[in-house]
Motif scaffolding. Structure first.
Motif, PDB file in Angstrom:
ATOM      1  N   CYS A  59       0.830  -1.216   0.000  1.00 30.00           N
ATOM      2  CA  CYS A  59       0.000   0.000   0.000  1.00 30.00           C
ATOM      3  C   CYS A  59       0.864   1.265   0.000  1.00 30.00           C
ATOM      4  CB  CYS A  59      -0.928  -0.007   1.206  1.00 30.00           C
ATOM      5  SG  CYS A  59      -1.880  -1.521   1.332  1.00 30.00           S
ATOM      6  N   CYS A 127      -1.838   2.675   4.722  1.00 31.12           N
ATOM      7  CA  CYS A 127      -2.421   1.412   5.134  1.00 31.12           C
ATOM      8  C   CYS A 127      -3.016   1.544   6.544  1.00 31.12           C
ATOM      9  CB  CYS A 127      -1.374   0.301   5.058  1.00 31.12           C
ATOM     10  SG  CYS A 127      -2.111  -1.347   5.113  1.00 31.12           S
ATOM     11  N   ASP A 128      -4.045   0.767   6.798  1.00 30.78           N
ATOM     12  CA  ASP A 128      -4.991   0.979   7.901  1.00 30.78           C
ATOM     13  C   ASP A 128      -4.454   1.638   9.180  1.00 30.78           C
ATOM     14  OD1 ASP A 128      -6.318  -0.549   6.035  1.00 30.78           O
ATOM     15  OD2 ASP A 128      -7.248  -1.869   7.485  1.00 30.78           O
ATOM     16  N   CYS A 200      -6.409  -0.170  -0.161  1.00 30.28           N
ATOM     17  CA  CYS A 200      -7.547  -0.940  -0.670  1.00 30.28           C
ATOM     18  C   CYS A 200      -8.528  -0.011  -1.384  1.00 30.28           C
ATOM     19  CB  CYS A 200      -8.240  -1.669   0.471  1.00 30.28           C
ATOM     20  SG  CYS A 200      -7.256  -3.048   1.075  1.00 30.28           S
TER      21      CYS A 200
HETATM   22 FE1  FES Z   1      -3.303  -1.698   3.144  1.00 28.70          FE
HETATM   23 FE2  FES Z   1      -5.954  -2.508   2.796  1.00 28.70          FE
HETATM   24  S1  FES Z   1      -4.169  -3.723   3.177  1.00 28.70           S
HETATM   25  S2  FES Z   1      -5.095  -0.518   2.923  1.00 28.70           S
END
Ligand code: FES
Length: 574
Positions: A59, A127-128, A200
Protein backbone atom coordinates in the motif's frame (compact mmCIF):
# COMPACT_ATOMS: atom_id res chain seq x y z
CA UNK A 1 14.10 31.46 8.91
CA UNK A 2 15.81 29.55 11.69
CA UNK A 3 18.94 30.92 13.27
CA UNK A 4 21.82 28.58 14.17
CA UNK A 5 22.44 30.26 17.51
CA UNK A 6 19.02 29.71 18.98
CA UNK A 7 17.92 26.41 20.46
CA UNK A 8 14.30 26.94 19.49
CA UNK A 9 14.09 26.17 15.79
CA UNK A 10 15.59 24.49 12.75
CA UNK A 11 18.80 22.55 13.08
CA UNK A 12 19.40 24.11 16.50
CA UNK A 13 16.45 22.22 18.00
CA UNK A 14 16.73 19.27 20.31
CA UNK A 15 20.47 19.12 20.73
CA UNK A 16 21.90 15.90 22.13
CA UNK A 17 22.93 16.51 25.72
CA UNK A 18 26.62 16.48 26.55
CA UNK A 19 26.47 19.15 29.28
CA UNK A 20 27.81 21.77 26.84
CA UNK A 21 25.16 22.99 24.35
CA UNK A 22 27.64 24.91 22.23
CA UNK A 23 29.69 21.75 21.77
CA UNK A 24 26.49 19.86 20.94
CA UNK A 25 25.74 22.34 18.17
CA UNK A 26 29.35 22.25 16.99
CA UNK A 27 29.23 18.46 16.78
CA UNK A 28 25.89 18.49 14.97
CA UNK A 29 27.20 21.02 12.47
CA UNK A 30 30.13 18.72 11.70
CA UNK A 31 27.69 15.95 10.80
CA UNK A 32 25.51 18.33 8.79
CA UNK A 33 28.58 19.27 6.74
CA UNK A 34 29.29 15.55 6.46
CA UNK A 35 25.78 15.08 5.02
CA UNK A 36 26.74 17.62 2.37
CA UNK A 37 24.67 20.56 3.63
CA UNK A 38 26.13 24.05 3.32
CA UNK A 39 25.66 26.49 6.16
CA UNK A 40 22.97 28.40 4.31
CA UNK A 41 20.98 25.19 3.68
CA UNK A 42 20.86 24.37 7.38
CA UNK A 43 19.88 27.89 8.31
CA UNK A 44 16.37 27.21 6.98
CA UNK A 45 13.28 25.97 8.77
CA UNK A 46 13.30 22.18 8.80
CA UNK A 47 10.38 20.00 7.66
CA UNK A 48 10.62 16.37 8.71
CA UNK A 49 9.00 13.82 6.40
CA UNK A 50 8.07 10.41 7.77
CA UNK A 51 9.10 7.61 5.45
CA UNK A 52 6.86 4.58 5.90
CA UNK A 53 8.06 2.86 2.74
CA UNK A 54 8.77 -0.83 3.29
CA UNK A 55 9.31 -3.78 0.99
CA UNK A 56 6.55 -5.43 3.06
CA UNK A 57 4.03 -2.67 2.44
CA UNK A 58 2.34 -2.83 -0.98
CA UNK A 59 0.00 0.00 0.00
CA UNK A 60 3.04 2.28 0.43
CA UNK A 61 4.85 1.30 -2.78
CA UNK A 62 4.47 4.80 -4.27
CA UNK A 63 5.95 6.57 -1.25
CA UNK A 64 9.42 7.27 -2.76
CA UNK A 65 7.78 9.34 -5.52
CA UNK A 66 5.56 11.12 -3.01
CA UNK A 67 8.55 12.01 -0.85
CA UNK A 68 10.34 13.55 -3.84
CA UNK A 69 7.28 15.69 -4.57
CA UNK A 70 6.93 16.75 -0.92
CA UNK A 71 10.61 17.69 -0.83
CA UNK A 72 10.15 19.79 -3.96
CA UNK A 73 7.28 21.66 -2.29
CA UNK A 74 9.28 22.25 0.90
CA UNK A 75 12.29 23.57 -1.04
CA UNK A 76 10.09 25.82 -3.21
CA UNK A 77 8.71 27.37 -0.02
CA UNK A 78 12.18 27.95 1.42
CA UNK A 79 12.35 25.08 3.91
CA UNK A 80 14.80 22.21 4.31
CA UNK A 81 13.17 18.76 3.89
CA UNK A 82 14.53 15.95 6.05
CA UNK A 83 13.17 12.47 5.46
CA UNK A 84 13.30 9.96 8.30
CA UNK A 85 12.06 6.37 8.76
CA UNK A 86 9.32 5.27 11.12
CA UNK A 87 7.68 1.89 11.51
CA UNK A 88 5.57 0.75 8.57
CA UNK A 89 2.59 -1.58 9.06
CA UNK A 90 0.81 -3.57 6.39
CA UNK A 91 -2.32 -5.53 7.23
CA UNK A 92 -1.18 -8.77 5.62
CA UNK A 93 2.33 -8.66 7.08
CA UNK A 94 1.73 -7.91 10.76
CA UNK A 95 1.68 -10.99 12.97
CA UNK A 96 -0.41 -11.50 15.00
CA UNK A 97 -2.32 -8.31 14.19
CA UNK A 98 -1.43 -4.83 12.97
CA UNK A 99 -3.56 -3.40 15.77
CA UNK A 100 -1.11 -4.80 18.29
CA UNK A 101 1.59 -2.66 16.67
CA UNK A 102 -0.38 0.57 16.09
CA UNK A 103 0.58 1.98 19.47
CA UNK A 104 4.22 1.05 18.95
CA UNK A 105 4.19 2.98 15.67
CA UNK A 106 2.49 5.95 17.40
CA UNK A 107 5.22 5.95 20.04
CA UNK A 108 7.90 5.74 17.34
CA UNK A 109 6.36 8.70 15.47
CA UNK A 110 6.01 10.83 18.59
CA UNK A 111 9.50 10.17 19.89
CA UNK A 112 11.26 10.63 16.53
CA UNK A 113 9.45 13.92 15.93
CA UNK A 114 10.48 15.09 19.39
CA UNK A 115 14.04 13.73 19.21
CA UNK A 116 15.05 15.10 15.82
CA UNK A 117 15.48 18.70 14.72
CA UNK A 118 12.39 19.81 12.82
CA UNK A 119 9.91 22.68 12.88
CA UNK A 120 7.08 20.85 11.12
CA UNK A 121 6.35 17.35 9.94
CA UNK A 122 4.72 15.82 6.88
CA UNK A 123 3.12 12.53 7.87
CA UNK A 124 2.98 10.07 4.99
CA UNK A 125 0.98 6.90 5.54
CA UNK A 126 -1.96 5.04 4.14
CA UNK A 127 -2.42 1.41 5.13
CA UNK A 128 -4.99 0.98 7.90
CA UNK A 129 -3.08 1.46 11.15
CA UNK A 130 -0.48 3.88 9.82
CA UNK A 131 -2.75 6.93 9.60
CA UNK A 132 -4.10 6.72 13.18
CA UNK A 133 -0.60 5.94 14.46
CA UNK A 134 0.87 8.95 12.63
CA UNK A 135 -1.87 11.25 13.92
CA UNK A 136 -1.70 9.95 17.49
CA UNK A 137 2.07 10.45 17.59
CA UNK A 138 1.94 13.85 15.91
CA UNK A 139 -0.77 15.13 18.26
CA UNK A 140 1.31 14.16 21.27
CA UNK A 141 4.46 15.74 19.77
CA UNK A 142 2.35 18.76 18.73
CA UNK A 143 4.57 20.30 16.07
CA UNK A 144 2.89 21.79 12.97
CA UNK A 145 1.79 18.67 11.09
CA UNK A 146 0.13 17.81 7.80
CA UNK A 147 -0.98 14.40 6.60
CA UNK A 148 -0.49 12.95 3.13
CA UNK A 149 -1.94 9.52 2.42
CA UNK A 150 -0.74 7.19 -0.30
CA UNK A 151 -4.20 7.09 -1.92
CA UNK A 152 -6.34 4.17 -3.07
CA UNK A 153 -5.29 1.59 -5.64
CA UNK A 154 -6.96 1.30 -9.04
CA UNK A 155 -9.39 -1.56 -9.65
CA UNK A 156 -8.63 -4.74 -11.60
CA UNK A 157 -10.73 -6.97 -13.82
CA UNK A 158 -11.52 -10.67 -13.58
CA UNK A 159 -13.70 -12.51 -16.08
CA UNK A 160 -15.09 -9.18 -17.24
CA UNK A 161 -15.97 -8.09 -13.72
CA UNK A 162 -14.41 -5.07 -11.99
CA UNK A 163 -12.67 -6.13 -8.77
CA UNK A 164 -10.75 -4.46 -5.95
CA UNK A 165 -9.25 -5.23 -2.56
CA UNK A 166 -10.44 -6.32 -0.27
CA UNK A 167 -14.22 -6.61 -0.38
CA UNK A 168 -13.91 -8.75 -3.49
CA UNK A 169 -11.09 -10.80 -1.90
CA UNK A 170 -13.56 -11.80 0.83
CA UNK A 171 -16.37 -12.45 -1.65
CA UNK A 172 -14.19 -14.73 -3.78
CA UNK A 173 -12.96 -16.59 -0.70
CA UNK A 174 -16.51 -17.05 0.66
CA UNK A 175 -17.56 -18.40 -2.75
CA UNK A 176 -14.61 -20.82 -2.74
CA UNK A 177 -15.49 -22.04 0.79
CA UNK A 178 -19.06 -22.63 -0.39
CA UNK A 179 -17.87 -24.53 -3.53
CA UNK A 180 -19.21 -21.78 -5.82
CA UNK A 181 -15.71 -21.07 -7.22
CA UNK A 182 -12.88 -23.42 -8.09
CA UNK A 183 -9.36 -23.17 -6.69
CA UNK A 184 -8.08 -22.20 -10.14
CA UNK A 185 -10.61 -19.38 -10.38
CA UNK A 186 -9.76 -17.87 -7.01
CA UNK A 187 -6.05 -18.12 -7.80
CA UNK A 188 -6.53 -16.33 -11.12
CA UNK A 189 -8.69 -13.67 -9.45
CA UNK A 190 -5.87 -13.18 -6.93
CA UNK A 191 -3.75 -11.60 -9.70
CA UNK A 192 -6.30 -8.84 -10.22
CA UNK A 193 -7.53 -8.01 -6.71
CA UNK A 194 -4.84 -5.43 -5.91
CA UNK A 195 -4.18 -3.89 -9.29
CA UNK A 196 -1.66 -1.18 -8.37
CA UNK A 197 0.23 0.47 -5.55
CA UNK A 198 -2.04 2.14 -3.02
CA UNK A 199 -4.51 1.34 -0.30
CA UNK A 200 -7.55 -0.94 -0.67
CA UNK A 201 -9.82 0.39 -3.36
CA UNK A 202 -13.06 0.37 -1.32
CA UNK A 203 -14.21 2.28 1.78
CA UNK A 204 -12.09 0.07 4.03
CA UNK A 205 -10.23 1.30 7.07
CA UNK A 206 -7.52 3.09 5.08
CA UNK A 207 -9.98 5.14 3.01
CA UNK A 208 -12.19 5.70 6.06
CA UNK A 209 -9.25 7.11 8.02
CA UNK A 210 -8.25 9.24 5.03
CA UNK A 211 -11.78 10.66 4.62
CA UNK A 212 -12.10 11.32 8.36
CA UNK A 213 -8.68 13.03 8.35
CA UNK A 214 -9.68 15.30 5.48
CA UNK A 215 -12.89 16.15 7.35
CA UNK A 216 -10.81 16.89 10.46
CA UNK A 217 -8.81 19.39 8.39
CA UNK A 218 -5.39 17.79 8.87
CA UNK A 219 -5.01 16.97 5.15
CA UNK A 220 -5.40 19.01 1.94
CA UNK A 221 -8.76 18.93 0.10
CA UNK A 222 -8.92 15.93 -2.24
CA UNK A 223 -6.12 14.24 -0.34
CA UNK A 224 -8.28 11.36 0.91
CA UNK A 225 -9.21 9.86 -2.41
CA UNK A 226 -6.92 10.87 -5.32
CA UNK A 227 -5.61 7.59 -6.72
CA UNK A 228 -2.22 6.43 -5.57
CA UNK A 229 -0.86 6.26 -9.10
CA UNK A 230 -2.34 9.57 -10.31
CA UNK A 231 -0.38 12.70 -11.13
CA UNK A 232 -2.92 14.56 -9.02
CA UNK A 233 -1.50 12.78 -5.97
CA UNK A 234 2.01 13.97 -6.84
CA UNK A 235 0.73 17.52 -7.13
CA UNK A 236 -1.01 17.11 -3.74
CA UNK A 237 2.31 15.93 -2.33
CA UNK A 238 4.14 19.00 -3.65
CA UNK A 239 1.46 21.28 -2.23
CA UNK A 240 1.61 19.40 1.09
CA UNK A 241 5.34 20.19 1.30
CA UNK A 242 4.68 23.83 0.56
CA UNK A 243 1.91 24.05 3.17
CA UNK A 244 4.15 22.42 5.78
CA UNK A 245 6.48 25.42 5.59
CA UNK A 246 3.52 27.79 5.80
CA UNK A 247 2.27 25.97 8.92
CA UNK A 248 5.54 26.88 10.64
CA UNK A 249 5.10 30.52 9.75
CA UNK A 250 1.45 30.41 10.85
CA UNK A 251 2.37 28.42 13.97
CA UNK A 252 -0.57 26.07 13.35
CA UNK A 253 -0.18 22.94 15.47
CA UNK A 254 -2.41 19.85 15.72
CA UNK A 255 -3.92 21.11 18.96
CA UNK A 256 -4.86 24.36 17.17
CA UNK A 257 -6.49 22.47 14.31
CA UNK A 258 -8.12 19.54 16.03
CA UNK A 259 -10.96 20.18 18.42
CA UNK A 260 -14.16 18.60 19.70
CA UNK A 261 -15.87 20.00 16.60
CA UNK A 262 -13.34 18.45 14.21
CA UNK A 263 -13.66 15.09 15.98
CA UNK A 264 -17.43 15.38 15.58
CA UNK A 265 -16.93 16.16 11.88
CA UNK A 266 -14.80 13.03 11.53
CA UNK A 267 -17.55 10.97 13.20
CA UNK A 268 -20.10 12.44 10.79
CA UNK A 269 -17.85 11.59 7.85
CA UNK A 270 -17.63 8.03 9.16
CA UNK A 271 -21.41 7.82 9.09
CA UNK A 272 -21.81 9.57 5.73
CA UNK A 273 -19.34 7.25 4.03
CA UNK A 274 -20.51 4.05 5.78
CA UNK A 275 -16.88 3.74 6.80
CA UNK A 276 -15.02 1.06 8.66
CA UNK A 277 -15.96 0.14 12.22
CA UNK A 278 -12.22 0.39 12.92
CA UNK A 279 -12.67 4.12 12.42
CA UNK A 280 -14.57 4.23 15.72
CA UNK A 281 -11.61 2.82 17.68
CA UNK A 282 -9.01 4.96 15.91
CA UNK A 283 -11.07 8.13 16.29
CA UNK A 284 -11.47 7.40 20.01
CA UNK A 285 -7.68 7.05 20.28
CA UNK A 286 -7.06 10.28 18.31
CA UNK A 287 -9.59 12.13 20.48
CA UNK A 288 -7.95 10.63 23.55
CA UNK A 289 -4.57 12.12 22.59
CA UNK A 290 -6.32 15.53 22.52
CA UNK A 291 -7.71 14.95 26.01
CA UNK A 292 -11.17 14.41 24.50
CA UNK A 293 -13.56 11.48 24.54
CA UNK A 294 -15.42 9.87 21.68
CA UNK A 295 -18.56 8.73 23.40
CA UNK A 296 -20.37 5.81 21.69
CA UNK A 297 -23.77 7.18 22.69
CA UNK A 298 -22.65 10.50 21.21
CA UNK A 299 -21.73 8.67 18.00
CA UNK A 300 -25.30 7.36 17.81
CA UNK A 301 -26.70 10.83 18.50
CA UNK A 302 -24.57 12.40 15.74
CA UNK A 303 -25.35 9.59 13.30
CA UNK A 304 -29.09 10.11 13.70
CA UNK A 305 -28.91 13.17 11.45
CA UNK A 306 -26.35 11.88 8.95
CA UNK A 307 -27.48 9.78 5.99
CA UNK A 308 -24.95 7.47 4.38
CA UNK A 309 -24.58 8.93 0.89
CA UNK A 310 -21.32 7.42 -0.39
CA UNK A 311 -22.29 4.52 -2.63
CA UNK A 312 -18.99 2.70 -2.16
CA UNK A 313 -18.23 -0.93 -1.30
CA UNK A 314 -18.56 -2.75 1.04
CA UNK A 315 -21.94 -1.10 1.80
CA UNK A 316 -22.49 0.31 -1.70
CA UNK A 317 -21.50 -0.60 -5.25
CA UNK A 318 -18.67 1.73 -6.39
CA UNK A 319 -14.94 2.02 -5.68
CA UNK A 320 -12.77 4.82 -4.31
CA UNK A 321 -11.78 6.03 -7.77
CA UNK A 322 -15.47 6.69 -8.52
CA UNK A 323 -15.85 8.40 -5.14
CA UNK A 324 -12.94 10.70 -6.00
CA UNK A 325 -14.23 11.51 -9.48
CA UNK A 326 -17.60 12.36 -7.89
CA UNK A 327 -15.94 15.04 -5.74
CA UNK A 328 -14.84 12.96 -2.74
CA UNK A 329 -14.92 14.39 0.76
CA UNK A 330 -15.65 17.92 -0.48
CA UNK A 331 -18.82 16.73 -2.16
CA UNK A 332 -19.96 14.95 1.00
CA UNK A 333 -19.32 18.13 2.99
CA UNK A 334 -21.15 20.22 0.43
CA UNK A 335 -24.18 17.93 0.19
CA UNK A 336 -24.42 17.60 3.98
CA UNK A 337 -23.27 21.14 4.74
CA UNK A 338 -25.99 21.67 7.34
CA UNK A 339 -24.85 18.57 9.32
CA UNK A 340 -21.15 19.47 9.57
CA UNK A 341 -19.45 22.22 11.55
CA UNK A 342 -17.78 23.96 8.64
CA UNK A 343 -16.18 26.82 10.55
CA UNK A 344 -13.35 24.51 11.65
CA UNK A 345 -9.91 25.65 10.49
CA UNK A 346 -7.84 23.31 8.31
CA UNK A 347 -4.20 22.91 7.25
CA UNK A 348 -4.98 25.19 4.31
CA UNK A 349 -5.24 28.04 6.80
CA UNK A 350 -8.87 28.40 5.72
CA UNK A 351 -12.07 26.95 7.17
CA UNK A 352 -13.76 23.85 5.75
CA UNK A 353 -16.49 26.14 4.42
CA UNK A 354 -14.05 28.38 2.56
CA UNK A 355 -12.37 25.28 1.16
CA UNK A 356 -15.51 23.71 -0.28
CA UNK A 357 -17.01 27.02 -1.41
CA UNK A 358 -14.13 27.29 -3.91
CA UNK A 359 -14.97 23.98 -5.54
CA UNK A 360 -17.36 23.53 -8.41
CA UNK A 361 -19.09 20.24 -7.73
CA UNK A 362 -22.46 20.51 -9.40
CA UNK A 363 -21.74 18.06 -12.24
CA UNK A 364 -23.82 14.88 -12.54
CA UNK A 365 -22.36 11.71 -11.01
CA UNK A 366 -23.71 8.64 -9.22
CA UNK A 367 -21.15 7.53 -6.59
CA UNK A 368 -22.28 10.08 -4.00
CA UNK A 369 -26.04 10.24 -3.56
CA UNK A 370 -28.30 13.14 -2.68
CA UNK A 371 -29.19 13.29 1.04
CA UNK A 372 -32.84 12.57 0.23
CA UNK A 373 -31.88 9.39 -1.67
CA UNK A 374 -29.30 7.81 0.65
CA UNK A 375 -27.79 4.34 0.68
CA UNK A 376 -28.72 4.16 4.34
CA UNK A 377 -30.93 6.73 6.07
CA UNK A 378 -28.92 7.24 9.30
CA UNK A 379 -26.59 5.62 11.82
CA UNK A 380 -24.80 3.44 9.24
CA UNK A 381 -22.61 2.54 12.21
CA UNK A 382 -24.54 2.04 15.42
CA UNK A 383 -23.38 1.37 18.95
CA UNK A 384 -25.44 -1.11 20.96
CA UNK A 385 -25.52 -1.50 24.73
CA UNK A 386 -26.89 -3.99 27.24
CA UNK A 387 -25.90 -6.64 29.75
CA UNK A 388 -23.68 -8.31 27.12
CA UNK A 389 -21.86 -5.05 26.32
CA UNK A 390 -22.14 -2.62 29.23
CA UNK A 391 -19.62 -0.22 27.62
CA UNK A 392 -20.98 -0.79 24.15
CA UNK A 393 -20.33 -2.66 20.93
CA UNK A 394 -20.64 -1.52 17.33
CA UNK A 395 -22.29 -2.84 14.21
CA UNK A 396 -22.11 -1.56 10.65
CA UNK A 397 -25.78 -1.89 9.90
CA UNK A 398 -25.38 -0.55 6.37
CA UNK A 399 -23.56 -3.75 5.40
CA UNK A 400 -25.69 -6.09 7.55
CA UNK A 401 -28.72 -8.18 6.58
CA UNK A 402 -31.65 -5.94 7.43
CA UNK A 403 -33.82 -8.81 8.75
CA UNK A 404 -31.11 -9.73 11.29
CA UNK A 405 -31.02 -6.28 12.88
CA UNK A 406 -33.81 -7.39 15.21
CA UNK A 407 -33.05 -10.99 16.06
CA UNK A 408 -33.13 -13.59 18.82
CA UNK A 409 -30.87 -16.59 18.48
CA UNK A 410 -29.11 -19.43 20.25
CA UNK A 411 -25.42 -18.87 21.06
CA UNK A 412 -22.78 -21.10 19.48
CA UNK A 413 -19.65 -20.18 21.42
CA UNK A 414 -16.03 -20.27 20.27
CA UNK A 415 -13.71 -19.66 23.18
CA UNK A 416 -10.70 -18.43 21.22
CA UNK A 417 -9.29 -18.01 17.72
CA UNK A 418 -7.80 -21.50 17.92
CA UNK A 419 -11.11 -22.98 18.98
CA UNK A 420 -12.77 -21.18 16.07
CA UNK A 421 -10.34 -22.46 13.46
CA UNK A 422 -10.51 -26.02 14.87
CA UNK A 423 -14.32 -26.36 14.93
CA UNK A 424 -15.96 -23.89 12.54
CA UNK A 425 -15.86 -26.22 9.54
CA UNK A 426 -16.57 -29.43 11.43
CA UNK A 427 -19.58 -31.37 10.21
CA UNK A 428 -20.21 -32.15 13.91
CA UNK A 429 -20.77 -28.48 14.79
CA UNK A 430 -24.30 -28.06 16.14
CA UNK A 431 -25.32 -24.89 14.30
CA UNK A 432 -28.23 -23.60 12.23
CA UNK A 433 -28.63 -20.39 10.17
CA UNK A 434 -30.56 -18.49 12.87
CA UNK A 435 -28.02 -19.19 15.61
CA UNK A 436 -25.62 -16.50 16.78
CA UNK A 437 -21.91 -17.24 16.41
CA UNK A 438 -19.91 -15.96 19.38
CA UNK A 439 -16.15 -15.45 19.39
CA UNK A 440 -14.41 -14.40 22.60
CA UNK A 441 -10.87 -13.88 23.89
CA UNK A 442 -10.22 -11.96 20.69
CA UNK A 443 -10.18 -8.45 22.20
CA UNK A 444 -7.33 -6.05 22.96
CA UNK A 445 -5.96 -8.13 25.87
CA UNK A 446 -7.38 -11.54 25.01
CA UNK A 447 -5.90 -12.15 21.56
CA UNK A 448 -3.83 -9.95 22.27
CA UNK A 449 -4.12 -7.05 19.82
CA UNK A 450 -7.78 -7.37 18.86
CA UNK A 451 -7.38 -8.99 15.43
CA UNK A 452 -9.87 -8.60 12.58
CA UNK A 453 -11.46 -11.94 13.41
CA UNK A 454 -14.97 -10.58 14.00
CA UNK A 455 -15.90 -11.52 10.43
CA UNK A 456 -16.41 -15.10 11.66
CA UNK A 457 -16.65 -17.37 8.62
CA UNK A 458 -20.00 -18.99 7.93
CA UNK A 459 -19.63 -22.67 9.00
CA UNK A 460 -18.79 -24.63 5.87
CA UNK A 461 -21.77 -26.93 6.11
CA UNK A 462 -24.11 -23.92 6.13
CA UNK A 463 -22.15 -22.06 3.46
CA UNK A 464 -22.53 -25.08 1.16
CA UNK A 465 -26.31 -24.85 1.72
CA UNK A 466 -26.23 -21.25 0.48
CA UNK A 467 -26.14 -19.42 3.85
CA UNK A 468 -24.30 -16.14 3.23
CA UNK A 469 -24.83 -14.24 6.48
CA UNK A 470 -25.47 -14.99 10.15
CA UNK A 471 -25.49 -12.86 13.28
CA UNK A 472 -21.98 -12.88 14.67
CA UNK A 473 -20.74 -11.29 17.90
CA UNK A 474 -17.25 -10.85 19.30
CA UNK A 475 -14.83 -8.67 21.18
CA UNK A 476 -12.69 -8.63 18.01
CA UNK A 477 -12.58 -6.11 15.17
CA UNK A 478 -13.50 -6.59 11.52
CA UNK A 479 -11.80 -5.34 8.39
CA UNK A 480 -13.42 -2.25 6.94
CA UNK A 481 -13.66 -4.11 3.65
CA UNK A 482 -15.81 -6.87 5.17
CA UNK A 483 -19.60 -7.08 5.39
CA UNK A 484 -22.31 -9.00 7.23
CA UNK A 485 -24.28 -8.82 10.47
CA UNK A 486 -21.35 -8.62 12.84
CA UNK A 487 -21.49 -7.08 16.29
CA UNK A 488 -17.92 -6.06 17.13
CA UNK A 489 -15.76 -4.50 19.85
CA UNK A 490 -17.91 -5.87 22.70
CA UNK A 491 -16.66 -3.97 25.71
CA UNK A 492 -15.42 -4.81 28.23
CA UNK A 493 -13.85 -7.76 26.45
CA UNK A 494 -14.03 -11.31 27.79
CA UNK A 495 -10.36 -11.38 28.86
CA UNK A 496 -11.03 -8.32 31.04
CA UNK A 497 -13.94 -10.12 32.72
CA UNK A 498 -16.64 -8.75 30.45
CA UNK A 499 -20.01 -10.57 30.35
CA UNK A 500 -19.08 -12.12 26.99
CA UNK A 501 -16.96 -14.53 29.02
CA UNK A 502 -20.15 -15.85 30.69
CA UNK A 503 -22.05 -16.88 27.56
CA UNK A 504 -22.65 -20.62 27.16
CA UNK A 505 -23.73 -22.67 24.16
CA UNK A 506 -27.51 -22.55 23.85
CA UNK A 507 -28.02 -19.23 25.72
CA UNK A 508 -30.48 -16.95 23.99
CA UNK A 509 -29.23 -13.54 22.90
CA UNK A 510 -31.39 -10.69 21.70
CA UNK A 511 -30.11 -8.08 19.28
CA UNK A 512 -32.17 -5.00 18.55
CA UNK A 513 -30.09 -2.53 16.56
CA UNK A 514 -32.83 0.10 16.00
CA UNK A 515 -33.23 0.22 19.80
CA UNK A 516 -29.42 0.05 20.28
CA UNK A 517 -29.75 -3.01 22.50
CA UNK A 518 -27.85 -6.28 22.98
CA UNK A 519 -29.04 -8.57 25.73
CA UNK A 520 -28.01 -11.97 27.06
CA UNK A 521 -31.32 -13.49 28.16
CA UNK A 522 -30.05 -15.40 31.18
CA UNK A 523 -31.25 -14.83 34.77
CA UNK A 524 -29.08 -12.43 36.72
CA UNK A 525 -28.58 -14.98 39.53
CA UNK A 526 -27.28 -17.55 37.06
CA UNK A 527 -24.90 -14.99 35.55
CA UNK A 528 -23.57 -14.19 39.03
CA UNK A 529 -22.89 -17.87 39.68
CA UNK A 530 -21.10 -18.18 36.33
CA UNK A 531 -19.04 -15.10 37.20
CA UNK A 532 -17.93 -16.63 40.52
CA UNK A 533 -16.94 -19.86 38.75
CA UNK A 534 -15.05 -17.91 36.08
CA UNK A 535 -13.22 -15.89 38.74
CA UNK A 536 -11.99 -19.07 40.44
CA UNK A 537 -10.82 -20.57 37.15
CA UNK A 538 -8.92 -17.45 36.16
CA UNK A 539 -7.30 -16.79 39.57
CA UNK A 540 -4.35 -18.98 38.68
CA UNK A 541 -3.80 -17.48 35.29
CA UNK A 542 -0.47 -15.78 34.79
CA UNK A 543 0.26 -12.86 32.55
CA UNK A 544 2.36 -14.23 29.74
CA UNK A 545 4.61 -12.63 27.17
CA UNK A 546 7.60 -10.34 27.31
CA UNK A 547 8.78 -7.05 25.89
CA UNK A 548 6.35 -5.01 23.83
CA UNK A 549 3.50 -7.56 24.03
CA UNK A 550 3.71 -7.56 27.80
CA UNK A 551 3.64 -3.76 27.88
CA UNK A 552 0.66 -3.85 25.51
CA UNK A 553 -1.38 -6.30 27.58
CA UNK A 554 -0.66 -4.46 30.80
CA UNK A 555 -1.52 -0.99 29.51
CA UNK A 556 -4.00 -1.18 26.65
CA UNK A 557 -7.39 0.44 27.18
CA UNK A 558 -10.64 -1.18 26.09
CA UNK A 559 -12.15 -0.77 22.60
CA UNK A 560 -14.59 1.98 23.56
CA UNK A 561 -11.62 4.04 24.79
CA UNK A 562 -9.56 3.53 21.62
CA UNK A 563 -7.11 0.75 22.68
CA UNK A 564 -4.39 3.31 23.36
CA UNK A 565 -1.92 2.90 26.21
CA UNK A 566 -3.13 4.45 29.45
CA UNK A 567 0.19 6.21 29.99
CA UNK A 568 0.02 7.95 26.59
CA UNK A 569 -3.38 9.51 27.10
CA UNK A 570 -3.39 12.94 28.72
CA UNK A 571 -5.82 13.80 31.46
CA UNK A 572 -9.22 14.18 29.89
CA UNK A 573 -10.57 17.68 29.27
CA UNK A 574 -14.12 16.44 28.76
FE1 FES B 1 -3.30 -1.70 3.14
FE2 FES B 1 -5.95 -2.51 2.80
S1 FES B 1 -4.17 -3.72 3.18
S2 FES B 1 -5.09 -0.52 2.92
Amino acid sequence: MASMDTNESGMAKGLSRYGDSQFSQYLRNAFLRSLGFTRSATDNSVVGITNTFSDYNACHRAIPDLIQAVKRGVLMAGGLPMEFPVISLHEAFSYPSSMLLRNQMAMDVEEMIKAQAMDAVVLIGGCDKTVPALLMGAISANLPSILLTTGPAITGSFQGERVGACTDCRRFWADYRADRRTKTEVEEANEQLVASAGTCSVMGTASTMACMSEAMGIMLPGGASALSVSSERLRLAEETGRRAVALIQESLKPTDLLSEASIRNAARMLQATGGSTNGVIHLAAIAGRLGLRLDLRGLNALGKDVPMIADVKPSGQFYMEDFHKAGGVSRILKQLHDRFELDCITVTGKTLKETIDNQKLGFPQNAIRDPDDPIYPSNAITAVFGNLAPEGAVIKRSSATESFLVHRGKAVVFDSLNDLSERIDSDELDVSPNDILILRHAGPIGAPGMPEAGFIPIPKKLARDGVRDMVRMSDARMSGTAFGTTVLHISPESAAGGPLSLVEDGDIIELNVPEQRIQLLVEEGELKERAVRAEKESSNSQLSGRGYIRMYVENVTQAHEGCDFRFLVPKRNK
